[in-house]
Design a protein around this motif. Structure first.
Motif, PDB file in Angstrom:
ATOM      1  N   THR A   7       0.837  -1.199   0.000  1.00 56.81           N
ATOM      2  CA  THR A   7       0.000   0.000   0.000  1.00 56.81           C
ATOM      3  C   THR A   7       0.875   1.254   0.000  1.00 56.81           C
ATOM      4  O   THR A   7       2.085   1.178   0.160  1.00 56.81           O
ATOM      5  CB  THR A   7      -0.905   0.018   1.250  1.00 56.81           C
ATOM      6  N   PRO A  12      -6.463   2.193   6.012  1.00 56.02           N
ATOM      7  CA  PRO A  12      -7.226   1.624   4.896  1.00 56.02           C
ATOM      8  C   PRO A  12      -8.296   2.550   4.324  1.00 56.02           C
ATOM      9  O   PRO A  12      -8.731   2.358   3.197  1.00 56.02           O
ATOM     10  CB  PRO A  12      -7.864   0.369   5.503  1.00 56.02           C
ATOM     11  N   ILE A  17      -4.290   0.437  -2.191  1.00 53.26           N
ATOM     12  CA  ILE A  17      -3.547  -0.773  -2.499  1.00 53.26           C
ATOM     13  C   ILE A  17      -2.778  -0.531  -3.794  1.00 53.26           C
ATOM     14  O   ILE A  17      -3.352  -0.110  -4.787  1.00 53.26           O
ATOM     15  CB  ILE A  17      -4.505  -1.973  -2.688  1.00 53.26           C
ATOM     16  N   ASP A  62      -4.137  -6.346   5.722  1.00 54.21           N
ATOM     17  CA  ASP A  62      -4.439  -6.543   4.295  1.00 54.21           C
ATOM     18  C   ASP A  62      -5.947  -6.567   4.047  1.00 54.21           C
ATOM     19  O   ASP A  62      -6.446  -5.925   3.121  1.00 54.21           O
ATOM     20  CB  ASP A  62      -3.826  -7.854   3.808  1.00 54.21           C
ATOM     21  N   SER A  64      -8.391  -5.295   5.786  1.00 53.59           N
ATOM     22  CA  SER A  64      -9.037  -3.992   5.981  1.00 53.59           C
ATOM     23  C   SER A  64      -8.955  -3.144   4.714  1.00 53.59           C
ATOM     24  O   SER A  64      -9.923  -2.498   4.321  1.00 53.59           O
ATOM     25  CB  SER A  64      -8.394  -3.240   7.151  1.00 53.59           C
ATOM     26  N   PHE A  65      -7.801  -3.168   4.074  1.00 53.89           N
ATOM     27  CA  PHE A  65      -7.642  -2.422   2.823  1.00 53.89           C
ATOM     28  C   PHE A  65      -8.551  -2.979   1.730  1.00 53.89           C
ATOM     29  O   PHE A  65      -9.240  -2.233   1.033  1.00 53.89           O
ATOM     30  CB  PHE A  65      -6.181  -2.451   2.353  1.00 53.89           C
ATOM     31  N   HIS A  68     -12.345  -2.416   2.440  1.00 55.38           N
ATOM     32  CA  HIS A  68     -12.727  -1.012   2.232  1.00 55.38           C
ATOM     33  C   HIS A  68     -12.695  -0.627   0.751  1.00 55.38           C
ATOM     34  O   HIS A  68     -13.666  -0.079   0.232  1.00 55.38           O
ATOM     35  CB  HIS A  68     -11.813  -0.083   3.031  1.00 55.38           C
ATOM     36  N   ALA A  69     -11.601  -0.919   0.077  1.00 60.51           N
ATOM     37  CA  ALA A  69     -11.428  -0.484  -1.314  1.00 60.51           C
ATOM     38  C   ALA A  69     -12.326  -1.250  -2.279  1.00 60.51           C
ATOM     39  O   ALA A  69     -12.766  -0.692  -3.284  1.00 60.51           O
ATOM     40  CB  ALA A  69      -9.967  -0.640  -1.735  1.00 60.51           C
TER      41      ALA A  69
END
Length: 183
Positions: A7, A12, A17, A62, A64-65, A68-69
């Protein structure tokens, strides 16, 4: 399947990412670039697939990113860092790092000097590619080794409950309540 991301920050909700690294002994290692600001449909389906075990080191970060994304709920996830913490509670933080665990168990030296470089680039340097590959290439072996130790010590049930809680933990973190159990 081993999985890791790189990232451009630690939050996040603010950072993005840059790459996804995936390794499967049957298929090989892939480094997917250009995911910043996009929702990759194959990766999101894979992350939500209950039939495929996805192994991360420090999965809450990882996941969480990705949650969210990509607006995806991770399913059937394993975490080598959680396994290491259950096996040796109370150790200093460094002893739970991927770098330490790989050196300790396999004699493998992971060079982390490019960790904070530009992962948003569609064209990564050779050093970045080696670093990204290094984080996943033996992760499944580490998972198998730690899982075996958990089973030997009768801790596999406790570990399984922790792994099942990962999805809820990620939702709590994104909700702003990373540890609802703290005082």
């Amino acid at each position: 399947m081993a999985w890791d991301i790189e990232t451009n920050g630690l939050d996040p909700k603010e950072a993005m990412i840059g790459t996804c690294q995936i390794h499967s002994p049957e298929v090989g290692t892939f480094i997917v670039t250009g995911v910043a600001g996009r929702v990759p449909p194959l990766l999101t389906r894979l992350l939500a697939n209950p039939r495929v075990v996805k192994v991360f080191h420090h999965a809450p970060f990882d996941l969480s990113f990705m949650a969210h994304a990509w607006s995806v709920e991770p399913c059937n996830v394993a975490c080598t860092k959680i396994a290491a913490k259950i096996l040796a509670p109370g150790e200093e933080a460094e002893k739970y790092s991927l770098k330490y665990l790989m050196a300790c168990h396999f004699g493998l030296v992971l060079d982390k000097k490019v960790r904070f470089t530009d992962w948003m680039s569609e064209s990564l340097s050779e050093e970045q590619l080696q670093y990204a590959t290094g984080d996943v290439i033996r992760l499944l072996e580490l998972y198998d080794l730690l899982k075996g130790k958990l089973e030997e010590r009768g801790l596999d049930g406790l570990y399984g409950e922790c792994a099942e809680f990962l999805s809820a933990h990620v939702r709590l973190r994104l909700h702003g309540c990373a540890d609802p159990f703290s005082y």
